[in-house]
Design an enzyme around this catalytic site. Structure first.
Site, short mmCIF file in Angstrom:
data_model
loop_
_atom_site.label_atom_id
_atom_site.label_comp_id
_atom_site.label_asym_id
_atom_site.label_seq_id
_atom_site.Cartn_x
_atom_site.Cartn_y
_atom_site.Cartn_z
N GLU A 1 -2.23 18.21 -12.79
CA GLU A 1 -2.73 18.65 -14.10
C GLU A 1 -4.20 19.05 -14.00
OE1 GLU A 1 -0.52 16.41 -17.10
OE2 GLU A 1 -2.28 16.59 -18.38
N ARG B 1 0.24 22.28 -16.18
CA ARG B 1 1.08 21.10 -16.39
C ARG B 1 0.85 20.52 -17.78
NH1 ARG B 1 2.98 16.22 -12.28
NH2 ARG B 1 4.26 15.20 -13.86
N ASN C 1 2.85 18.83 -22.31
CA ASN C 1 2.47 17.90 -23.38
C ASN C 1 2.64 18.52 -24.77
OD1 ASN C 1 1.78 15.91 -21.53
ND2 ASN C 1 -0.29 16.72 -21.28
N GLU D 1 13.04 16.67 -25.32
CA GLU D 1 12.34 17.10 -24.09
C GLU D 1 13.04 18.31 -23.47
OE1 GLU D 1 9.47 15.84 -23.25
OE2 GLU D 1 9.37 13.70 -23.70
N HIS E 1 2.82 16.32 -27.82
CA HIS E 1 2.44 14.96 -27.43
C HIS E 1 1.21 14.43 -28.15
CE1 HIS E 1 5.51 15.48 -24.42
NE2 HIS E 1 5.27 14.32 -23.87
N LYS F 1 10.58 22.21 -14.92
CA LYS F 1 9.56 21.21 -14.62
C LYS F 1 9.12 21.32 -13.16
CE LYS F 1 7.67 16.77 -15.26
NZ LYS F 1 7.66 15.50 -15.91
N HIS G 1 9.94 7.55 -27.84
CA HIS G 1 9.00 8.55 -27.31
C HIS G 1 9.52 9.98 -27.55
CE1 HIS G 1 6.07 10.47 -24.71
NE2 HIS G 1 7.06 11.05 -24.06
N ARG H 1 0.82 -1.24 0.00
CA ARG H 1 0.00 0.00 0.00
C ARG H 1 0.85 1.28 0.00
NH1 ARG H 1 -3.55 -3.06 3.41
NH2 ARG H 1 -5.22 -3.85 2.09
N LYS I 1 4.66 11.40 -12.09
CA LYS I 1 3.76 10.58 -12.92
C LYS I 1 4.38 9.20 -13.03
CE LYS I 1 1.36 13.92 -15.84
NZ LYS I 1 1.14 14.40 -17.22
N HIS J 1 1.93 11.20 -29.86
CA HIS J 1 1.22 9.98 -29.44
C HIS J 1 0.66 9.25 -30.67
CE1 HIS J 1 -1.42 7.40 -27.03
NE2 HIS J 1 -2.27 7.59 -28.01
P1 NAD Z 1 14.08 3.64 -21.57
O1 NAD Z 1 13.86 3.65 -20.13
O2 NAD Z 1 13.52 2.51 -22.37
O3 NAD Z 1 15.64 3.72 -21.85
C1 NAD Z 1 16.10 3.69 -23.18
C2 NAD Z 1 17.17 2.62 -23.39
O4 NAD Z 1 18.41 3.10 -22.87
C3 NAD Z 1 16.90 1.30 -22.68
O5 NAD Z 1 17.28 0.25 -23.54
C4 NAD Z 1 17.85 1.35 -21.47
O6 NAD Z 1 18.27 0.06 -21.07
C5 NAD Z 1 19.00 2.14 -22.01
N1 NAD Z 1 19.76 2.91 -21.03
C6 NAD Z 1 19.25 3.63 -20.01
N2 NAD Z 1 20.24 4.33 -19.42
C7 NAD Z 1 21.38 4.01 -20.05
C8 NAD Z 1 22.72 4.43 -19.92
N3 NAD Z 1 23.08 5.36 -19.04
N4 NAD Z 1 23.64 3.89 -20.75
C9 NAD Z 1 23.27 2.98 -21.70
N5 NAD Z 1 22.03 2.58 -21.89
C10 NAD Z 1 21.07 3.09 -21.07
O7 NAD Z 1 13.53 4.96 -22.29
P2 NAD Z 1 13.40 6.49 -21.83
O8 NAD Z 1 13.44 7.25 -23.09
O9 NAD Z 1 14.32 6.84 -20.74
O10 NAD Z 1 11.93 6.54 -21.22
C11 NAD Z 1 10.79 6.35 -22.03
C12 NAD Z 1 9.62 6.10 -21.13
O11 NAD Z 1 9.43 7.23 -20.28
C13 NAD Z 1 8.31 5.87 -21.85
O12 NAD Z 1 7.68 4.74 -21.31
C14 NAD Z 1 7.51 7.13 -21.55
O13 NAD Z 1 6.12 6.87 -21.51
C15 NAD Z 1 8.03 7.49 -20.20
N6 NAD Z 1 7.87 8.91 -19.85
C16 NAD Z 1 7.33 9.20 -18.65
C17 NAD Z 1 7.19 10.52 -18.25
C18 NAD Z 1 6.67 10.84 -16.88
O14 NAD Z 1 6.43 12.02 -16.60
N7 NAD Z 1 6.52 9.86 -16.01
C19 NAD Z 1 7.61 11.56 -19.11
C20 NAD Z 1 8.16 11.22 -20.34
C21 NAD Z 1 8.30 9.89 -20.71
N1 GLY Z 2 5.85 14.58 -19.02
C1 GLY Z 2 4.67 15.31 -18.77
C2 GLY Z 2 4.41 15.55 -17.33
O1 GLY Z 2 5.19 15.15 -16.48
O2 GLY Z 2 3.43 16.14 -16.99
#
Ligand code: NAD
Ligand code: GLY
Length: 379
Positions: A244, A249, A253, A192, A256, A234, A274, A128, A150, A260
């Site tokens: 949001e 906030r 996007n 970003e 996006h 941010k 992404h 929890r 998020k 998307h």
């Molecule tokens: P990811 O986490 O898949 O990482 C990309 C790749 O890089 C992976 O293969 C990973 O193993 C590798 N990697 C990571 N760090 C490394 C390093 N230092 N050296 C070598 N390889 C490394 O992708 P991402 O782009 O970091 O994240 C994408 C995700 O984030 C999506 O699911 C998206 O929806 C989410 N996201 C969330 C928010 C939020 O506010 N929570 C905002 C934007 C994106």
């Molecule tokens: N990446 C969009 C948000 O955090 O609101």
């Protein structure tokens, strides 16, 4: 600013009762234990990572906890977006419970946005709710996903449709770990970074135009500056609109709704990351704004030019390196309607009146949208 100075740069995210720091600097991966220890409810952590990041940095993070007198164990998930689904989440929860955590155990998300979103959601519901710490290792995660709380996973209905707002206790962003990140991932994260300039900070956009290529090529000082600036932006937005509930906030996007749709059409797979989708989507948001007479055309051209020059795929025909992909405007609009930002079928867009002048609208004329998409497909 000296990226190699031993004192990390601290950015504070001010949320009543749940404020936390984002520590940014070189070689912080070896100091995660030291930075985290004072915040832990008990000296016990479970580190969640993906296989790639665990192999690169898992031992160093574990050693840092040992030096800080904190007991740590690790759970590793497969790398990639596919791991962030209901099945992957179920496996992670069982793997975590196998390590017999209690409610004072802290989860540590060591990895990119996939690990951060997945482990953050796990922390929100494990027993929890247990504390968690973000140790983002991609540029995208350092400037965006690790900050703001998020968390979530994907289902067959779409991305991030199951999740929670759940803030970490600390974020530790080591600028050196970006040296091992593949260039394509770095570029995706850069989209970003640039986004913060385009939303409301034209002087930061100017900085990006001048410094973006050097940052991508590996300049540590510029990387640290961009990460700190992005996190401050941010943090300011999230502190004012955590859930949001206003349109503030939602400005994050920018790009996006288009992005998307492009991701959905490419199957949320390796053809389009992404951040790449966000880059292409921001270029489309500017072009649509210019077509609607909202934004000066030269601003839209500057955006397309800079994002394209650093190497982001701003033209649809360059996406996935597959020139034969059959894009279809009607299908893209359908994907937009399935986006969680759509309200009762009405599309929500972040459009612009110029660089640094973004706003949210639900009043986009569909003929204009269709015209933009047809032109983008033909270009
Ligand atoms: P990811 O986490 O898949 O990482 C990309 C790749 O890089 C992976 O293969 C990973 O193993 C590798 N990697 C990571 N760090 C490394 C390093 N230092 N050296 C070598 N390889 C490394 O992708 P991402 O782009 O970091 O994240 C994408 C995700 O984030 C999506 O699911 C998206 O929806 C989410 N996201 C969330 C928010 C939020 O506010 N929570 C905002 C934007 C994106
Ligand atoms: N990446 C969009 C948000 O955090 O609101």
């Amino acid at each position: 600013m000296n990226a190699r100075s031993s004192a990390p740069r601290m950015v504070r995210l001010d949320l009543a009762g749940r404020a936390y720091d984002i520590a940014i600097g070189a070689q912080l991966i070896d100091r995660v234990g030291e930075l985290a220890a004072p915040l832990l409810a008990a000296p016990r952590v479970l580190v969640v990572s993906d296989q790639t990041v665990a192999a690169l940095y898992g031992a160093r993070v574990a050693a840092s906890f040992e030096r800080a007198g904190v007991q740590s164990a690790s759970v590793t998930v497969p790398a990639g977006e596919g791991t962030k689904d209901l099945a992957g989440f179920g496996r992670l929860m069982n793997d975590l419970l196998d390590r017999r955590p209690d409610r004072r155990t802290t989860l540590v998300a060591l990895g990119g946005g996939v690990v951060g979103d997945l482990a953050g959601f796990a922390a929100a519901v494990l027993l929890r709710g247990v504390d968690f710490i973000q140790v983002p290792t991609t540029l995208l995660a350092q400037v965006d996903s690790s900050v703001g709380g998020k968390t979530g996973i994907n289902t067959r209905h779409g991305k991030n449709l199951v999740g929670a707002f759940y803030q970490p206790r600390l974020v530790v962003a080591d600028t050196d770990v970006l040296d091992t990140l593949p260039r394509r991932e770095l570029l995706a994260g850069y989209a970003e970074v640039a986004k913060y300039g385009l939303i409301d900070d034209p002087s930061f956009w100017d900085w990006c135009e001048k410094n973006g290529s050097a940052l991508i090529a590996g300049d540590g000082v510029r990387r640290a500056y961009a990460i700190e600036h992005s996190c401050r932006a941010k943090a300011r937005i999230v502190a004012a609109d955590e859930r949001e509930t206003t349109d503030l906030r939602a400005l994050l996007n920018l790009g996006h709704t288009f992005g998307h749709a492009l991701e959905a059409e490419t199957g949320f797979g390796p053809d389009l990351l992404h951040g790449e989708a966000v880059g292409a989507g921001m270029a489309m948001a500017f072009t649509l704004s210019a077509r609607l007479g909202l934004c000066p055309a030269p601003d839209a051209e500057r955006v397309r030019h800079h994002l394209g020059t650093v190497g982001l795929p701003v033209r649809l025909r360059t996406i996935g390196g597959d020139n034969r992909r059959q894009w279809n405007a009607a299908r893209l609009i359908d994907h937009m309607r399935g986006d969680k930002k759509a309200e009762a079928g009405r599309l929500t867009f972040v459009l612009v009146r110029g660089i640094g002048k973004a706003f949210v609208t639900r009043e986009v004329d569909e003929t204009a949208l269709r015209g933009l998409l047809d032109a983008a497909i033909a270009a």
